[in-house]
Design a protein around this motif. Structure first.
Motif, PDB file in Angstrom:
ATOM      1  N   ALA A  70       0.231  -1.258   0.268  1.00  0.00           N
ATOM      2  CA  ALA A  70      -0.273   0.173   0.176  1.00  0.00           C
ATOM      3  C   ALA A  70       1.008   1.621  -0.069  1.00  0.00           C
ATOM      4  O   ALA A  70       1.928   1.323   0.472  1.00  0.00           O
ATOM      5  N   MET A  71       0.650   2.187  -0.383  1.00  0.00           N
ATOM      6  CA  MET A  71       1.558   3.698  -0.385  1.00  0.00           C
ATOM      7  C   MET A  71       1.141   4.145   0.584  1.00  0.00           C
ATOM      8  O   MET A  71       0.369   4.460   1.622  1.00  0.00           O
ATOM      9  N   ASN A  72       2.539   4.726   1.262  1.00  0.00           N
ATOM     10  CA  ASN A  72       2.465   5.385   2.810  1.00  0.00           C
ATOM     11  C   ASN A  72       2.157   7.069   2.365  1.00  0.00           C
ATOM     12  O   ASN A  72       1.393   7.426   1.088  1.00  0.00           O
ATOM     13  N   LYS A  73       1.427   7.933   3.345  1.00  0.00           N
ATOM     14  CA  LYS A  73       1.074   9.353   3.372  1.00  0.00           C
ATOM     15  C   LYS A  73       1.792   9.652   2.319  1.00  0.00           C
ATOM     16  O   LYS A  73       1.419  11.017   1.689  1.00  0.00           O
ATOM     17  N   PHE A  74       3.052   9.521   2.501  1.00  0.00           N
ATOM     18  CA  PHE A  74       3.999  10.441   1.934  1.00  0.00           C
ATOM     19  C   PHE A  74       3.865  10.382   0.402  1.00  0.00           C
ATOM     20  O   PHE A  74       3.983  11.168  -0.644  1.00  0.00           O
ATOM     21  N   GLU A  75       3.161   9.070  -0.084  1.00  0.00           N
ATOM     22  CA  GLU A  75       3.324   9.237  -1.397  1.00  0.00           C
ATOM     23  C   GLU A  75       2.815   9.620  -1.628  1.00  0.00           C
ATOM     24  O   GLU A  75       2.164   9.400  -3.333  1.00  0.00           O
ATOM     25  N   GLU A  76       1.338   9.169  -1.089  1.00  0.00           N
ATOM     26  CA  GLU A  76      -0.425   9.842  -1.872  1.00  0.00           C
ATOM     27  C   GLU A  76      -0.229  11.589  -2.171  1.00  0.00           C
ATOM     28  O   GLU A  76      -0.649  11.853  -2.986  1.00  0.00           O
ATOM     29  N   GLU A  77       0.697  11.838  -1.337  1.00  0.00           N
ATOM     30  CA  GLU A  77       1.452  13.085  -1.150  1.00  0.00           C
ATOM     31  C   GLU A  77       1.182  13.558  -2.960  1.00  0.00           C
ATOM     32  O   GLU A  77       0.988  14.348  -3.339  1.00  0.00           O
ATOM     33  N   ARG A  78       2.621  13.044  -3.267  1.00  0.00           N
ATOM     34  CA  ARG A  78       3.238  12.898  -4.440  1.00  0.00           C
ATOM     35  C   ARG A  78       2.418  12.270  -5.252  1.00  0.00           C
ATOM     36  O   ARG A  78       2.613  13.602  -6.177  1.00  0.00           O
ATOM     37  N   GLN A  79       1.827  11.851  -5.316  1.00  0.00           N
ATOM     38  CA  GLN A  79       0.829  11.095  -6.241  1.00  0.00           C
ATOM     39  C   GLN A  79       0.109  12.511  -6.670  1.00  0.00           C
ATOM     40  O   GLN A  79      -0.531  12.858  -7.491  1.00  0.00           O
TER      41      GLN A  79
END
Length: 199
Positions: free
Chosen positions: A63-72
């Motif tokens: 699963a994507m973490n919070k920081f990866e979701e923000e970058r996406q």
């Protein structure tokens, strides 16, 4: 112990059984304040046996973490690449039937992963934002020999070696794009002689 690793890592195929002590440790584990795991290792037998294995994980399973979701959301970046392979083998058997036996096992865990830095202030820290490569690898080797000297005496020898390297520890999050590399080598050896003097 300097890294909190006051233990031996053993190849999983070298473990016959283990016991976990959570509280009121037996006297032989004196001086321990936390839990204790005791491990019984395998020995060779009169039959040649062996095994090989591999466990694999890839980014499609994460699963994507919070920081990866923000970058996406901000830049359309996809899920960070991740690949973990854990593989090994073991072999054991007789050197002299009913007299001397040997068992050996080896294992390697290799992790290729990436971490994402999202400061929330790309106008100031844009050069430090993005996805960067990290990872780790661990090699573990184990060998054990047993010999029946007489009907009342036997001897054994055990050697294990491990080396673990982690790249870019503490990387990722809101502020860290540079971490530290850490290497922890170690080895143990043991020799024993058991003699039953009488019945």
């Amino acid at each position: 112990s300097r890294s909190g690793d006051a233990r031996d890592d053993l190849p999983q195929s070298a473990i016959q059984e283990f016991k976990v002590h959570l509280a009121q440790m037996p006297a032989e584990y004196g001086g321990r304040s936390g839990g204790v795991v005791s491990v019984l290792t395998k020995s060779g037998t009169n039959r040649f046996t062996g095994e090989a294995f591999e466990f694999f994980r890839g980014k499609s399973l994460n699963a994507m973490n919070k920081f990866e979701e923000e970058r996406q959301e901000q830049f359309g970046d996809g899920k960070a690449d991740f690949r973990r392979n854990q593989y090994g083998f073991s072999i054991g058997g007789p050197i002299v039937v009913n007299r001397a036996h040997v068992f050996a096992a080896a294992e390697r865990t290799s992790t290729r992963e990436f971490f994402t830095v999202s400061t929330g202030r790309p106008e100031f820290y844009g050069a430090n934002e993005g996805t960067f490569e990290g990872g780790s690898f661990t090699n573990v080797f184990f060998v054990k020999g047993d010999v029946q000297l007489t009907n009342r005496q036997n001897g054994n020898f055990r050697y294990s070696r491990q080396s673990s390297t982690q790249y870019c520890q503490s990387c990722g999050g809101t502020s860290s794009s540079f971490g530290t590399d850490n290497s922890v080598p170690g080895f143990t050896y043991f020799a024993g002689h058991t003699w039953q003097l009488s019945d």
